[in-house]
Design a protein around this motif. Structure first.
Motif, PDB file in Angstrom:
ATOM      1  N   THR A 270      16.149   2.811 -49.771  1.00 37.83           N
ATOM      2  CA  THR A 270      15.949   1.588 -50.726  1.00 37.83           C
ATOM      3  C   THR A 270      16.087   0.396 -49.817  1.00 37.83           C
ATOM      4  OG1 THR A 270      18.107   1.589 -51.393  1.00 37.83           O
ATOM      5  CG2 THR A 270      16.919   2.783 -52.748  1.00 37.83           C
ATOM      6  N   TRP A 271      15.680  -0.683 -50.157  1.00 36.86           N
ATOM      7  CA  TRP A 271      15.944  -2.106 -49.521  1.00 36.86           C
ATOM      8  C   TRP A 271      17.325  -2.281 -49.354  1.00 36.86           C
ATOM      9  CZ3 TRP A 271      12.111  -3.606 -46.711  1.00 36.86           C
ATOM     10  CH2 TRP A 271      11.010  -3.241 -46.983  1.00 36.86           C
ATOM     11  N   SER A 272      18.209  -2.131 -50.064  1.00 38.55           N
ATOM     12  CA  SER A 272      19.700  -2.143 -49.712  1.00 38.55           C
ATOM     13  C   SER A 272      20.199  -1.423 -48.458  1.00 38.55           C
ATOM     14  CB  SER A 272      20.581  -1.924 -50.999  1.00 38.55           C
ATOM     15  OG  SER A 272      20.538  -0.429 -51.146  1.00 38.55           O
ATOM     16  N   ASN A 273      19.368  -0.321 -48.178  1.00 39.83           N
ATOM     17  CA  ASN A 273      19.820   0.297 -46.952  1.00 39.83           C
ATOM     18  C   ASN A 273      19.426  -0.388 -45.505  1.00 39.83           C
ATOM     19  OD1 ASN A 273      18.711   3.451 -48.695  1.00 39.83           O
ATOM     20  ND2 ASN A 273      20.647   2.475 -48.746  1.00 39.83           N
ATOM     21  N   GLU A 275      20.115  -3.133 -43.574  1.00 37.33           N
ATOM     22  CA  GLU A 275      21.133  -4.194 -43.371  1.00 37.33           C
ATOM     23  C   GLU A 275      20.748  -5.164 -42.374  1.00 37.33           C
ATOM     24  OE1 GLU A 275      24.569  -1.838 -42.180  1.00 37.33           O
ATOM     25  OE2 GLU A 275      25.010  -1.285 -44.227  1.00 37.33           O
ATOM     26  N   GLU A 330      13.617  -5.599 -55.120  1.00 39.85           N
ATOM     27  CA  GLU A 330      15.178  -5.560 -55.618  1.00 39.85           C
ATOM     28  C   GLU A 330      15.611  -4.690 -54.353  1.00 39.85           C
ATOM     29  OE1 GLU A 330      16.447  -7.414 -57.589  1.00 39.85           O
ATOM     30  OE2 GLU A 330      14.756  -8.466 -58.499  1.00 39.85           O
ATOM     31  N   PRO A 331      17.296  -4.907 -54.291  1.00 37.81           N
ATOM     32  CA  PRO A 331      18.113  -4.046 -53.372  1.00 37.81           C
ATOM     33  C   PRO A 331      17.665  -2.516 -53.884  1.00 37.81           C
ATOM     34  CG  PRO A 331      19.352  -5.670 -54.056  1.00 37.81           C
ATOM     35  CD  PRO A 331      17.988  -6.002 -54.717  1.00 37.81           C
ATOM     36  N   SER A 332      17.664  -2.162 -54.950  1.00 41.15           N
ATOM     37  CA  SER A 332      17.381  -0.856 -55.597  1.00 41.15           C
ATOM     38  C   SER A 332      16.131  -0.341 -55.599  1.00 41.15           C
ATOM     39  CB  SER A 332      17.986  -0.903 -56.861  1.00 41.15           C
ATOM     40  OG  SER A 332      17.163  -1.597 -57.810  1.00 41.15           O
TER      41      SER A 332
END
Length: 423
Positions: A270-273, A275, A330-332
């Motif tokens: 996901t985009w939150s991964n 960094e 979105e981060p998710s």
């Protein structure tokens, strides 16, 4: 033989030794003989009393050494594994795997034999029996294996072939785990665990891509994003859906080439991964750095360092998502998304189509390439540029042994020059 007295145990001397021995029986555990290592009768009585009381206590506690059957131990092992799986769902798969091996192969062969009677030779006999199980052994007339999963009954066809070395190795781990429980319970010593002798599996080099093949594949993948048609036909623009899907495939290949991530890890992103991506988007390429948190094989996420070229692919994927859905991810949100925004499950069909179109479906040795071939290419390229195997193993979330096994023939050019030089 000279017997001294009639207690719950019997003291005696052998004709060939002046030392005293004792023998006794405990219900459910058979007869035991213990050498007392002394010719002194009085001392022998004292030692015998201690040994007998110790044996009685061990029997009541269920840890009398050497008198537990393999089938009973295997049942205890599965019970423990089952209880652990109730609180840790990831252990459920291991429970089902080990139960299948124990129920079909290990218990039918070793059965009620005591664990201390299972010698190295007997384990080797088992391996030969196991190799022939589906060809000339007990399973030769079976044509379906029935099993239960989540309360439902299933069956799968039987292959009447000998098991691969890798299969025997996995099953040997289950066998050893049962013996390790025997050690924990005091039935035997760790040094007495019989080790199966298995031939070393052949080191098959994994199919990867050369530098030229990599360039061809990526160039073709990029060209297919905007146009469709064979080289000898007029090119035509493709629809938005196909363009988006091919953009995702190009990005998947780019990221895979420059991170060495497993296909499962890539699809879990996901985009939150990713960094540091927001900062990196607004930083000069030479100074931009990102890190990736990989989820896939293993119990916990692991951070990895990608090649700098991966940044451009993530930026392009971000922009493609924003263009398609008219909003920033979105981060998710999944990095590799379908046309409807949900997580893409795999690119097997589209990747095969691309490999066929470029003539790169198989390597020079006829081995079929898959999404895993990008990971193998990453490992090969890292070794060629001089990355040491210990650093590489950490970044690829694998063992040094695996790197050595499959990529030991990759020698960096600078190392080759040193090897070729005169003494």
């Amino acid at each position: 033989m000279n017997a001294i007295d009639k207690r719950p145990y019997e003291l005696f001397q052998r004709p060939d030794s002046p030392n005293w021995w004792m023998r006794f029986s405990i219900k459910g555990h058979g007869q035991k003989r213990i050498g007392l290592k002394t010719p002194n009768g009085e001392l022998a009585r004292v030692l015998a009393e201690k040994e007998y009381q110790k044996a009685v206590w061990s029997a009541e506690a269920g840890v009398l050494q050497g008198k537990s059957s393999f089938s009973k131990l295997a049942e205890q092992y599965l019970d423990r594994l089952d209880k652990l799986s109730q609180t840790d769902p990831k252990r459920r798969t291991k429970y089902r795997h080990d139960k299948g091996i124990i129920d079909r192969y290990l218990v039918p062969y070793f059965g009620k034999k005591t664990v201390t009677s299972i010698t190295h030779a007997r384990v080797q006999d088992y391996l030969e029996w196991r190799r022939q199980y589906w060809t000339t052994g007990p399973g030769k007339n079976e044509y379906a294996i029935k099993y239960e999963l989540d309360g439902k009954q299933f069956s799968r066809p039987v292959q009447h072939i000998e098991p691969a070395q890798s299969t025997l190795r996995r099953e040997a781990v289950t066998l050893r785990n049962v013996f390790k429980l025997a050690v924990t319970l005091g039935y035997m010593k760790a040094a007495d665990i019989p080790a199966p002798e298995l031939a070393t599996a052949p080191k098959n080099k994994r199919p990867s891509f050369t530098v030229e093949e990599t360039e061809t594949l990526l160039k073709h993948a990029m060209n297919r994003i905007a146009f469709v048609g064979k080289p000898d036909e007029p090119q035509r623009m493709i629809d938005a859906k196909t363009r988006f899907e091919r953009m995702m495939l190009w990005g998947f290949i780019q990221v895979a080439f420059h991170t060495g991530m497993r296909p499962t890890e890539l699809h879990n992103l996901t985009w939150s991964n990713i960094e540091g991506l927001e900062t990196a988007r607004n930083t000069a390429i030479k100074d931009a750095r990102i890190r990736i948190v990989a989820y896939g094989k293993g119990k916990s996420p692991q951070r990895l360092v990608p090649n700098v070229e991966a940044l451009g692919a993530f930026v392009a994927l971000w922009d493609a998502f924003k263009t398609r859905f008219r909003r920033a991810p979105e981060p998710s949100d999944a990095v590799f998304a379908n046309i409807d925004g949900r997580r893409a499950q795999n690119y097997k069909k589209s990747l095969n189509s691309l490999l066929e179109a470029t003539g790169l479906k198989k390597d020079a040795f006829g081995r079929a390439r898959t999404a895993y071939s990008f990971r193998h290419t990453y490992a090969t390229n890292q070794l060629r540029k001089g990355t040491d195997i210990y650093t590489l193993a950490i970044n690829m979330r694998t063992s040094v042994r695996m790197i050595e096994m499959y990529y030991s023939d990759v020698v960096p050019d600078d190392m080759a020059k040193r090897l070729e030089g005169s003494f």
